[in-house]
Design a protein around this motif. Structure first.
Motif, PDB file in Angstrom:
ATOM      1  N   THR A  23       0.831  -1.205   0.000  1.00  0.00           N
ATOM      2  CA  THR A  23       0.000   0.000   0.000  1.00  0.00           C
ATOM      3  C   THR A  23       0.865   1.254   0.000  1.00  0.00           C
ATOM      4  N   SER A  24       0.539   2.174  -0.895  1.00  0.00           N
ATOM      5  CA  SER A  24       1.232   3.459  -0.914  1.00  0.00           C
ATOM      6  C   SER A  24       0.237   4.552  -0.529  1.00  0.00           C
ATOM      7  N   ALA A  25       0.761   5.653   0.007  1.00  0.00           N
ATOM      8  CA  ALA A  25      -0.078   6.779   0.414  1.00  0.00           C
ATOM      9  C   ALA A  25       0.619   8.080   0.058  1.00  0.00           C
ATOM     10  N   VAL A  26      -0.183   9.068  -0.341  1.00  0.00           N
ATOM     11  CA  VAL A  26       0.301  10.411  -0.646  1.00  0.00           C
ATOM     12  C   VAL A  26      -0.578  11.399   0.099  1.00  0.00           C
ATOM     13  N   ALA A  27       0.046  12.322   0.849  1.00  0.00           N
ATOM     14  CA  ALA A  27      -0.690  13.361   1.582  1.00  0.00           C
ATOM     15  C   ALA A  27      -0.240  14.732   1.087  1.00  0.00           C
ATOM     16  N   PHE A  28      -1.188  15.658   0.995  1.00  0.00           N
ATOM     17  CA  PHE A  28      -0.879  17.049   0.653  1.00  0.00           C
ATOM     18  C   PHE A  28      -2.003  17.918   1.191  1.00  0.00           C
ATOM     19  N   TYR A  29      -1.793  19.238   1.160  1.00  0.00           N
ATOM     20  CA  TYR A  29      -2.854  20.141   1.597  1.00  0.00           C
ATOM     21  C   TYR A  29      -2.826  21.431   0.798  1.00  0.00           C
ATOM     22  N   THR A  30      -3.954  22.113   0.841  1.00  0.00           N
ATOM     23  CA  THR A  30      -4.071  23.441   0.234  1.00  0.00           C
ATOM     24  C   THR A  30      -4.649  24.389   1.269  1.00  0.00           C
ATOM     25  N   LEU A  31      -4.332  25.660   1.111  1.00  0.00           N
ATOM     26  CA  LEU A  31      -4.864  26.712   1.978  1.00  0.00           C
ATOM     27  C   LEU A  31      -5.760  27.622   1.153  1.00  0.00           C
ATOM     28  N   ASP A  72      -8.371  30.949   5.810  1.00  0.00           N
ATOM     29  CA  ASP A  72      -8.086  30.233   7.051  1.00  0.00           C
ATOM     30  C   ASP A  72      -8.306  28.729   6.924  1.00  0.00           C
ATOM     31  N   ALA A  73      -8.883  28.272   5.827  1.00  0.00           N
ATOM     32  CA  ALA A  73      -9.207  26.863   5.663  1.00  0.00           C
ATOM     33  C   ALA A  73      -8.005  26.069   5.155  1.00  0.00           C
ATOM     34  N   MET A  74      -7.726  24.933   5.805  1.00  0.00           N
ATOM     35  CA  MET A  74      -6.699  24.001   5.346  1.00  0.00           C
ATOM     36  C   MET A  74      -7.404  22.702   4.979  1.00  0.00           C
ATOM     37  N   GLN A  75      -7.384  22.359   3.685  1.00  0.00           N
ATOM     38  CA  GLN A  75      -7.964  21.095   3.254  1.00  0.00           C
ATOM     39  C   GLN A  75      -6.834  20.102   3.037  1.00  0.00           C
ATOM     40  N   VAL A  76      -6.899  19.009   3.783  1.00  0.00           N
ATOM     41  CA  VAL A  76      -5.884  17.966   3.735  1.00  0.00           C
ATOM     42  C   VAL A  76      -6.443  16.776   2.958  1.00  0.00           C
ATOM     43  N   SER A  77      -5.640  16.236   2.065  1.00  0.00           N
ATOM     44  CA  SER A  77      -6.038  15.052   1.283  1.00  0.00           C
ATOM     45  C   SER A  77      -4.979  13.973   1.433  1.00  0.00           C
ATOM     46  N   VAL A  78      -5.445  12.748   1.623  1.00  0.00           N
ATOM     47  CA  VAL A  78      -4.559  11.576   1.645  1.00  0.00           C
ATOM     48  C   VAL A  78      -5.146  10.569   0.667  1.00  0.00           C
ATOM     49  N   THR A  79      -4.345  10.140  -0.286  1.00  0.00           N
ATOM     50  CA  THR A  79      -4.763   9.132  -1.249  1.00  0.00           C
ATOM     51  C   THR A  79      -3.957   7.872  -1.002  1.00  0.00           C
ATOM     52  N   THR A  80      -4.665   6.745  -0.887  1.00  0.00           N
ATOM     53  CA  THR A  80      -3.993   5.461  -0.701  1.00  0.00           C
ATOM     54  C   THR A  80      -4.380   4.534  -1.843  1.00  0.00           C
ATOM     55  N   GLN A  81      -3.504   3.572  -2.104  1.00  0.00           N
ATOM     56  CA  GLN A  81      -3.848   2.536  -3.071  1.00  0.00           C
ATOM     57  C   GLN A  81      -3.005   1.310  -2.777  1.00  0.00           C
ATOM     58  N   ASN A  82      -3.603   0.163  -3.034  1.00  0.00           N
ATOM     59  CA  ASN A  82      -2.898  -1.098  -2.901  1.00  0.00           C
ATOM     60  C   ASN A  82      -2.233  -1.377  -4.234  1.00  0.00           C
ATOM     61  N   ALA A 121      -5.697  14.799  12.655  1.00  0.00           N
ATOM     62  CA  ALA A 121      -6.493  13.700  12.116  1.00  0.00           C
ATOM     63  C   ALA A 121      -5.546  12.535  11.866  1.00  0.00           C
ATOM     64  N   SER A 122      -6.109  11.332  11.798  1.00  0.00           N
ATOM     65  CA  SER A 122      -5.314  10.133  11.548  1.00  0.00           C
ATOM     66  C   SER A 122      -5.921   9.347  10.390  1.00  0.00           C
ATOM     67  N   VAL A 123      -5.056   8.718   9.600  1.00  0.00           N
ATOM     68  CA  VAL A 123      -5.474   7.781   8.567  1.00  0.00           C
ATOM     69  C   VAL A 123      -4.743   6.483   8.870  1.00  0.00           C
ATOM     70  N   VAL A 124      -5.496   5.393   9.010  1.00  0.00           N
ATOM     71  CA  VAL A 124      -4.917   4.087   9.323  1.00  0.00           C
ATOM     72  C   VAL A 124      -4.901   3.243   8.056  1.00  0.00           C
ATOM     73  N   ILE A 125      -3.716   2.749   7.703  1.00  0.00           N
ATOM     74  CA  ILE A 125      -3.551   1.872   6.556  1.00  0.00           C
ATOM     75  C   ILE A 125      -3.316   0.472   7.105  1.00  0.00           C
ATOM     76  N   PRO A 126      -4.264  -0.452   6.883  1.00  0.00           N
ATOM     77  CA  PRO A 126      -4.105  -1.800   7.431  1.00  0.00           C
ATOM     78  C   PRO A 126      -2.824  -2.465   6.941  1.00  0.00           C
ATOM     79  N   GLY A 127      -2.187  -3.211   7.826  1.00  0.00           N
ATOM     80  CA  GLY A 127      -0.988  -3.950   7.454  1.00  0.00           C
ATOM     81  C   GLY A 127      -1.350  -5.160   6.601  1.00  0.00           C
ATOM     82  N   GLU A 179      -0.359  10.429  10.953  1.00  0.00           N
ATOM     83  CA  GLU A 179      -0.882  11.472  11.824  1.00  0.00           C
ATOM     84  C   GLU A 179      -0.704  12.801  11.106  1.00  0.00           C
ATOM     85  N   LEU A 180      -1.774  13.567  11.018  1.00  0.00           N
ATOM     86  CA  LEU A 180      -1.784  14.856  10.323  1.00  0.00           C
ATOM     87  C   LEU A 180      -2.082  15.932  11.355  1.00  0.00           C
TER      88      LEU A 180
END
Length: 114
Positions: A37-45, A48-58, A80-86, A96-97
């Motif tokens: 599994t790979s994951a990519v996180a990024f954000y935009t402002l 005052d708003a911060m939008q966070v995105s995390v994309t995962t794929q197997n 916020a947290s995103v859990v990627i199953p092992g 952890e974001l």
């Protein structure tokens, strides 16, 4: 100097023992891999708003890759947290974001809690 140390301690506490943490600039990407599994996180402002995105794929089955995107809005000091199953007996990876002002701190740790 004192403010920087205080922010660093607050981030470390929020990440709860993360293996490492990286501070991102807007639109910069953080990437990680756990097993297949790979994951990519990024954000935009936007103001005052911060939008966070995390994309995962197997990545294990090339014929059935299905990306999944998680998004959230964080106020200063929120996390916020995103859990990627092992896979195949591996422990889950927890991303952890943490928003600190206009920066996003991303940490990862292996967790037995999930």
């Amino acid at each position: 100097m004192i403010k920087t140390v205080a922010i660093g301690l607050a981030v470390a506490a929020a990440l709860g023992g993360a293996a490492h943490a990286t501070e991102l600039a807007p639109k910069a990407a953080y990437t990680t891999t756990l097993g297949d599994t790979s994951a990519v996180a990024f954000y935009t402002l936007d103001g005052d708003a911060m939008q966070v995105s995390v994309t995962t794929q197997n990545d294990g089955d090339i014929d059935h890759i299905v990306p999944v995107r998680f998004t959230t809005n964080l106020a200063d000091g929120q996390n916020a947290s995103v859990v990627i199953p092992g896979a195949n007996g591996l422990e889950p990876l927890v991303l952890e974001l943490v928003r600190q002002g206009d920066a996003l701190v991303v940490g990862e740790k292996v967790s037995r809690a999930f």
